[in-house]
Design an enzyme around this catalytic site. Structure first.
Site, PDB file in Angstrom:
ATOM      1  N   CYS A   2      24.926  18.989  51.699  1.00  0.00           N
ATOM      2  CA  CYS A   2      24.439  18.886  52.494  1.00  0.00           C
ATOM      3  C   CYS A   2      23.398  17.397  52.110  1.00  0.00           C
ATOM      4  CB  CYS A   2      22.971  19.883  51.353  1.00  0.00           C
ATOM      5  SG  CYS A   2      23.357  21.438  51.158  1.00  0.00           S
ATOM      6  N   ARG A   3      22.041  17.066  52.740  1.00  0.00           N
ATOM      7  CA  ARG A   3      21.890  15.682  52.911  1.00  0.00           C
ATOM      8  C   ARG A   3      20.322  16.120  52.896  1.00  0.00           C
ATOM      9  NH1 ARG A   3      24.631  11.990  51.935  1.00  0.00           N
ATOM     10  NH2 ARG A   3      25.336  13.270  50.937  1.00  0.00           N
TER      11      ARG A   3
END
Length: 248
Positions: A2-3
């Site tokens: 994720c970011r």
């Protein structure tokens, strides 16, 4: 892995945070520069939450890759906010691919995101989850490590913990139960952002009246500063402080 990002400051368009920067969240969904293990793209959903002038935050979440959504660009171009939390998702193998699995998670004025993974899921979290109200467990948005982390943070907030202590205490408890976990958390109420840096990257950029926190810099602006691992960040539009997670 994720970011995610959080912004506080004068109202700006969602487009200026998500689409316009050369290495913004859109690009990070298909070409992240600092994943640090676990996946190469973030194509398993996305979400953005923002705070209107009054009331609770608004969310837009989807289970599809951010680059394939045709509605968000138009929405982002005409929506402005002074507080934003957004994320793109790279799902851990075996976890569901549903809209409800995409951050931000929410309750009242709170928005929450998790960048990372809990080692030994789900067994490692059983002792901690056993202390949660049964109702919270059976009404989870989705059966993922991130959703349980949110339930743990939220339980501390409901008990009266300060936001920084709720995040730091949750990280400490999970690391004790599941060593080696990556626990970069973001929590905001629209006025303050609390971020943990535990096993993954986080950078911060402070301007005169705004602050940006992101898994990786949006651009080559020299104002971006990497936050060392093991730190807790507490930020407002006018100030920022860090401390060791272990000291919380």
């Amino acid at each position: 892995m994720c970011r995610h990002l959080a912004y506080l400051g004068p109202p700006v368009s969602l487009r200026s945070l998500l689409y316009d920067p050369p290495y913004g969240l859109l690009r990070q969904s298909w070409a992240p520069r600092d994943m640090r293990g676990g996946g190469t793209i973030n194509a398993d959903g996305f979400g953005v939450g923002w705070y209107p002038a009054a009331g609770e935050p608004v969310r837009y979440r989807r289970a599809q890759p951010m680059w394939s959504d045709t509605t968000l660009p138009e929405l982002a171009a005409v929506t402005t906010a002074g507080a934003v939390l957004a994320a793109v998702r790279s799902a851990t193998v075996g976890m569901p691919l549903h809209e409800t699995a995409a951050a931000p998670f929410a309750e009242g004025r709170w928005l929450f995101s998790h960048n990372g993974v809990v080692r030994g899921w789900p067994d490692a979290l059983v002792p901690l989850a056993a202390g949660l109200p049964v109702r919270d467990l059976i009404t989870l948005d989705v059966p993922t490590d991130s959703a349980v982390l949110w339930a743990l943070v939220r339980d501390r907030l409901r008990a009266g913990a300060e936001p920084a202590d709720a995040v730091a205490g949750t990280v400490a408890g999970v690391l004790a139960a599941a060593p080696g976990s990556r626990l970069n958390l973001l929590l905001t109420d629209g006025a303050t952002v609390v971020a943990s840096v535990a096993g993954h990257a986080l950078s911060v950029r402070r301007d005169r009246d705004s602050v940006l926190l992101a898994s990786e810099p949006f651009d080559d602006d020299p104002g971006w500063q990497a936050v060392p691992d093991g730190q807790l960040v507490v930020a407002t539009a006018s100030g920022l402080r860090t401390r060791a997670l272990a000291a919380a």
